[in-house]
Structure formats: structure tokens, C-alpha cells
Design a protein around this motif. Structure first.
Motif, PDB file in Angstrom:
ATOM      1  N   GLN A   3       0.743  -1.323   0.293  1.00  0.00           N
ATOM      2  CA  GLN A   3      -0.539  -0.217   0.275  1.00  0.00           C
ATOM      3  C   GLN A   3       0.795   1.232   0.004  1.00  0.00           C
ATOM      4  OE1 GLN A   3      -2.670  -0.075   3.831  1.00  0.00           O
ATOM      5  NE2 GLN A   3      -3.947   2.381   2.618  1.00  0.00           N
ATOM      6  N   ILE A   4       0.000   2.206  -0.528  1.00  0.00           N
ATOM      7  CA  ILE A   4       1.092   4.049  -0.892  1.00  0.00           C
ATOM      8  C   ILE A   4       0.487   4.540   0.318  1.00  0.00           C
ATOM      9  CG2 ILE A   4       1.896   5.810  -2.330  1.00  0.00           C
ATOM     10  CD1 ILE A   4       2.095   4.259  -4.349  1.00  0.00           C
ATOM     11  N   ASP A  24       3.993  12.910   0.688  1.00  0.00           N
ATOM     12  CA  ASP A  24       4.353  14.434   1.197  1.00  0.00           C
ATOM     13  C   ASP A  24       4.712  14.878   0.115  1.00  0.00           C
ATOM     14  OD1 ASP A  24       4.392  16.574   2.641  1.00  0.00           O
ATOM     15  OD2 ASP A  24       4.820  16.121   4.341  1.00  0.00           O
ATOM     16  N   GLU A  25       4.004  16.107  -1.003  1.00  0.00           N
ATOM     17  CA  GLU A  25       5.099  16.207  -1.639  1.00  0.00           C
ATOM     18  C   GLU A  25       5.706  17.937  -1.071  1.00  0.00           C
ATOM     19  OE1 GLU A  25       1.776  15.768  -1.962  1.00  0.00           O
ATOM     20  OE2 GLU A  25       1.608  15.123  -4.138  1.00  0.00           O
ATOM     21  N   ARG A  26       5.576  18.819  -0.061  1.00  0.00           N
ATOM     22  CA  ARG A  26       5.713  19.653   0.945  1.00  0.00           C
ATOM     23  C   ARG A  26       7.326  18.882   0.948  1.00  0.00           C
ATOM     24  NH1 ARG A  26       4.540  24.395   1.296  1.00  0.00           N
ATOM     25  NH2 ARG A  26       5.384  26.115   3.144  1.00  0.00           N
ATOM     26  N   ASN A  27       7.496  18.070   2.136  1.00  0.00           N
ATOM     27  CA  ASN A  27       8.407  17.822   2.921  1.00  0.00           C
ATOM     28  C   ASN A  27       8.966  16.511   1.804  1.00  0.00           C
ATOM     29  OD1 ASN A  27       8.080  19.141   4.946  1.00  0.00           O
ATOM     30  ND2 ASN A  27       6.121  17.351   5.585  1.00  0.00           N
ATOM     31  N   GLN A  28       8.942  15.438   0.448  1.00  0.00           N
ATOM     32  CA  GLN A  28       9.453  15.275   0.404  1.00  0.00           C
ATOM     33  C   GLN A  28       9.611  14.059   0.500  1.00  0.00           C
ATOM     34  OE1 GLN A  28      12.016  17.046  -3.525  1.00  0.00           O
ATOM     35  NE2 GLN A  28      11.962  18.294  -1.670  1.00  0.00           N
ATOM     36  N   VAL A  29       8.656  13.051   1.243  1.00  0.00           N
ATOM     37  CA  VAL A  29       8.055  11.871   1.780  1.00  0.00           C
ATOM     38  C   VAL A  29       7.181  11.206   1.062  1.00  0.00           C
ATOM     39  CG1 VAL A  29       8.372  11.120   4.606  1.00  0.00           C
ATOM     40  CG2 VAL A  29       9.732  12.795   3.959  1.00  0.00           C
ATOM     41  N   LEU A  30       7.982   9.667   0.760  1.00  0.00           N
ATOM     42  CA  LEU A  30       7.148   8.705   0.548  1.00  0.00           C
ATOM     43  C   LEU A  30       6.881   8.248   2.258  1.00  0.00           C
ATOM     44  CD1 LEU A  30       5.293   7.068  -1.501  1.00  0.00           C
ATOM     45  CD2 LEU A  30       7.177   6.077  -2.412  1.00  0.00           C
ATOM     46  N   ILE A  31       5.591   7.918   1.638  1.00  0.00           N
ATOM     47  CA  ILE A  31       4.892   6.599   3.014  1.00  0.00           C
ATOM     48  C   ILE A  31       4.453   5.382   2.831  1.00  0.00           C
ATOM     49  CG2 ILE A  31       3.844   5.956   5.197  1.00  0.00           C
ATOM     50  CD1 ILE A  31       4.537   8.957   5.846  1.00  0.00           C
ATOM     51  N   THR A  32       5.304   4.126   2.363  1.00  0.00           N
ATOM     52  CA  THR A  32       4.384   2.754   1.914  1.00  0.00           C
ATOM     53  C   THR A  32       4.971   1.968   3.429  1.00  0.00           C
ATOM     54  OG1 THR A  32       6.311   2.044   1.371  1.00  0.00           O
ATOM     55  CG2 THR A  32       5.504   2.990  -0.051  1.00  0.00           C
TER      56      THR A  32
END
Length: 503
Positions: free
Chosen positions: A71-72, A76-84
């Protein structure tokens, strides 16, 4: 009488057989449990989980890595973080955890806590989480040949370079790089279990569409060390679902931007032309702030942001032009006459191109010569100079000397008290050239003619002044219609360019 007895005997036999099978299985399980406990004690008797489990220290331990994307959770585009949410499977062979399955009643597989065995220190290199804890301490599956399989779920926060140049039609490539933190390639070698990440159990995200997860193995030589350090990089290919942003950000901006050219169509006397432009500008500013809050502060301006800036610039220009055109519209009697080139180019030609006509005027009813002369402020001298006041005065003085005023002649003062002002006397005041049909030899005839001529000149001057103001208003109206179509075309072209640049 014999049938019920035989049925009861068959049921008793069936129950007996089931009981025997259950007892046998219970005995087998109890025996396997005893052998599993004995096996675990034998394996852990002289085992150490602190050392790399190889018989030859110069030999590299091969670890197979396989990642399943479940799952994605968030981007977070502003902090440039992908949570998977990932399922990580690691497989390796432990040289000290082997046994002969015949010695343990054919036991092939046991499941033991992962803390009891050696585990490779494979971590996510580009982790962006404050919590540095690794995967969960789930059990490992240990086979008789020493093969260990460790499946562990993990929620990862990884750094991802977000490019929002084409927002909301953008695609992102986020890397997940796994490698050993302390062992080099000569000690622990990492291999890929599959050519790409497993997406068979992927749960679709409402905002992002996962188009693939290719994997590649890299061997990097760092400056600090001469040994190679292998890693496996999974690239998550994401494409944004733009329908939400189209209906909530792009379409409102498009509809609001089409209101800006309509400000030119609004009548100048309404007093709301500038207010409409300012209101539209404020509405676009609110949408621009909404986009800026969700985007990272970078030099690359999003595509929708460029569209907002272009639209706001256009609306600012339209408001400035509206103020300029309103000044032309409200030119009064003190203003200069309309230049000749403006009359020819704007009033004569452009008004026909943009279908700008006055009330009661259309393309098939041109102005008459008399209306044109009156409209240009040139009073027409009817019938030459036959009503020259000086000449009439001389003729009146010559004819009326020593003669009483005829009964048909009236003094100027009599016009004020006349009850026939709506009849012929009113026509005489308005049309002084008709006085020649009333021959009069009175001495006050010249005085009457001077006053009537003065009134007629006032009417002519008033008509000329109104005609000059009407010309400036028509110039402003034509310019309004011209800029309205120009800005409509600009809005349409900008919308086409924004849609055309979408990848």
C-alpha cells in the motif's frame, strides 16, 4: 426389528474409527512437538547469533531480497517523503542450523523467533523517519538444509525527490534502496528474488496509480573504503490521478478566468466593471494560495501555478484597460473632439466588424448627411443669409418708420404670455427661417430675430456637445468589444496550452 440394530452397530464402528484417527494424530503431534523441542535445544546448544554463519570466513553469504508493495499510505510533496507499507522477505543459508530430518522423526521445518538466529543488517538507505527501528521481530522459517526465510512487514518513510513541474498531471519516480549497513560485498552479497517488486497484493491508492516497481542491483565503491558495497534499488513509478484536481482547482480557475473578458461587455454606466475585475483577481489569489500550500518550495513552478499566474496577469491587464476605457467613456463637453483617424478607423470600420450599433441603428441604416453634420458639431445655416438680424433690422426700420405696428405683429414680450405657445408660435421659435412667410414691418422684428437666433444657436451647440460625447462613448464601446474578444481568445489559448503540456 433387525434393521435398527444393524444401523446402531455401523454408527458405533464409525465413531470408533474417528476416535482412533484423532488419537493417532494427537500422538504424532505430540511426538513432533517433543522432537521440535529437542531439535531446538540441539541447534541452539553451541550457536551464536552474533557471528556471520559461514564455515569459511572468506566466503560471502548470499542473501536474497524480495519486496512486496502492499500500500502507498501517503505522498508528502511538501516534505518530499513517501510513506509505504511493505512486506520484506529475506532468504539465506545458515551453515550451523542444519539437521538430519530422519533423526527427528522426519521434521523438516520449524518456526522460531528471529532473535535467536543471525540476521543480515539490511536497511533502507534513504529512510526519512525519526524512528530508526528495523522490521518487526517476526518468526523465521528454518528448514533442515539450513535455509532461513524471514518475512517481516514494515511501514517505511523514504525520501523522494518530487518534481511538480507538471502538477496535477505529474508522475513521480521514488527509489527504495536496500543494502547492508556494515557488511561489504565480500562478506554479504545481496541478490534480487525477482526482477521487480511484487504488486500482486497491492491496494489501490485514491490519489496515486502505481505503474510498476522495477528493481536493479548496484555495486558502489565508496571513497572511504576499497571494498564494494552492493545494494538493490526499487523504483516506484507513480502517476497522479488528476481528476480530483481538475474538478476542484483547474475547472473553477477556468470558469473564473472566462469572467474577466465579460467585464468589457458590462455597461460602463453600471459602475461594476472595475469591481468585477478585482473580485475575479481575489478569487484566483485564493486558489493560488491553496496550490502553494501543498507544493514544495522549489524553483520549479507547477503547471497549474503558471496557469494561475498567467490568468491573474491577464485579469490585472483587463482591469487596467477597463479603467482607461471608462475615462474615454465619460469624456464630457470639455474634452477635445474625436480625432479624424479614430472616427474613420474605430467608429466607421471597427464598429461594423464587432457589430457595435446604437439604439435603433443597424448595419443597413447608415447616418444621413444632416445627422452626420449635426453629429460633428457643424450647425447648418438654412436658406443662406436671408435671416441676417442686421439686414432685417434695417428693413424693419425702413418700413416701420412713422407707421404703427400692424395688428398681426407681436412684440417679444408677448411670446411669454401667449397661450398659443404649443401652436404656431412654438414652431416660429424653433424654426426661425419660417418667419419670412409672416411679413412684418414692426420696429421689434429685429429684436425678435436676434433672440430666436440665439435660442437656435443654443440648441445647435447643445446638439453638437451631445454628439461629441456620444462619439467618445461609441469609441469606448468599440474598444470594450475589441478587448473582450481579444481576452476571450487569450483565455482559450492558455487553456489549450495547459492541457497540451500535460504528459
Amino acid at each position: 426389528m433387525l434393521c435398527p440394530v444393524r444401523s446402531g452397530q455401523k454408527m458405533e464402528r464409525s465413531l470408533l474409527i474417528v476416535s482412533v484417527i484423532l488419537l493417532f494424530l494427537e500422538g504424532v503431534l505430540m511426538a513432533q512437538g517433543r522432537y521440535a523441542q529437542k531439535l531446538l535445544n540441539d541447534l541452539m546448544e553451541n550457536y551464536s547469533s552474533a557471528l556471520r554463519p559461514v564455515e569459511d570466513t572468506d566466503e560471502a553469504l548470499n542473501v536474497t531480497l524480495q519486496v512486496t508493495l502492499s500500500q502507498i499510505k501517503d505522498m508528502d510533496e511538501r516534505n518530499q517523503v513517501l510513506i509505504t507499507y511493505l512486506w520484506i522477505r529475506q532468504t539465506w543459508h545458515d551453515a550451523y542450523l542444519k539437521w538430519n530430518k530422519e533423526d527427528y522423526d522426519g521434521l523438516e521445518v520449524i518456526r522460531i523467533p528471529s532473535s535467536l538466529v543471525w540476521r543480515p543488517d539490511i536497511v533502507l538507505y534513504n529512510k526519512a523517519d525519526d524512528d530508526f527501528s528495523g522490521p518487526l521481530d517476526t518468526n523465521v522459517v528454518l528448514r533442515y538444509n539450513g535455509e532461513i526465510t524471514w518475512d517481516s512487514p514494515a511501514i517505511t518513510k523514504s525520501s523522494c525527490v518530487v518534481d511538480v513541474s507538471y502538477f496535477p498531471f505529474d508522475s513521480q519516480h521514488c527509489n527504495l534502496t536496500f543494502g547492508s549497513w556494515t557488511y561489504n560485498g565480500n562478506q554479504v552479497d545481496i541478490a534480487m528474488g525477482m526482477d521487480s517488486g511484487d504488486l500482486s497484493d497491492f491496494v489501490e491508492n485514491v490519489e496515486w496509480e502505481c505503474q510498476g516497481m522495477p528493481a536493479v542491483k548496484n555495486v558502489i565503491m565508496y571513497g572511504c573504503c576499497s571494498d564494494p558495497y552492493p545494494d538493490i534499488t526499487y523504483t516506484v513509478l507513480l502517476k497522479r490521478r488528476s481528476s480530483f484536481y481538475i474538478f476542484n482547482l483547474l475547472l473553477p480557475c477556468l470558469m473564473i478566468s472566462f469572467l474577466a473578458p465579460l467585464g468589457f461587455y458590462l455597461p460602463a454606466d453600471s459602475g461594476e466593471k472595475v469591481s468585477l475585475g478585482v473580485t475575479v483577481l481575489l478569487a484566483l489569489t485564493v486558489f493560488q494560495l491553496m496550490v502553494a500550500e501543498s507544493m514544495p518550495p522549489s524553483e520549479s513552478v507547477p503547471l497549474i501555478g503558471k496557469y494561475y499566474i498567467a490568468t491573474m496577469t491577464m485579469i490585472t491587464a483587463s482591469t487596467a484597460l477597463t479603467i482607461f476605457i471608462m475615462n474615454i467613456h465619460f469624456c464630457g463637453a470639455e474634452a477635445k473632439p474625436v480625432p479624424h483617424w479614430a472616427k474613420v478607423f474605430i467608429i466607421d470600420y471597427m464598429s461594423k466588424i464587432f457589430f457595435v450599433y446604437e439604439v435603433g441603428e443597424n448595419c443597413t441604416s447608415p447616418q444621413t448627411k444632416e445627422e452626420d453634420q449635426l453629429g460633428h458639431g457643424k450647425p447648418q445655416n438654412h436658406r443662406g443669409n436671408q435671416h441676417n438680424p442686421n439686414r432685417q433690422q434695417q428693413r424693419g426700420n425702413a418700413e416701420c418708420k412713422g407707421h404703427p405696428a400692424p395688428q398681426g405683429c407681436r412684440r417679444y414680450e408677448d411670446f411669454e404670455s401667449s397661450t398659443n405657445i404649443n401652436g404656431c408660435l412654438k414652431e416660429e421659435l424653433c424654426n426661425p427661417e419660417r418667419f419670412d412667410v409672416y411679413p412684418c414691418t414692426c420696429a421689434g422684428h429685429a429684436r425678435i430675430m436676434r433672440n430666436v437666433e440665439y435660442i437656435a444657436n443654443c440648441f445647435r451647440e447643445q446638439k453638437a456637445t451631445c454628439a461629441k460625447g456620444a462619439e467618445w462613448k461609441k469609441v469606448a464601446k468599440v474598444m470594450d468589444r475589441f478587448f473582450m474578444w481579444i481576452f476571450f481568445i487569450m483565455v482559450f489559448l492558455m487553456s489549450i496550452l495547459v492541457i497540451g503540456k500535460a504528459p
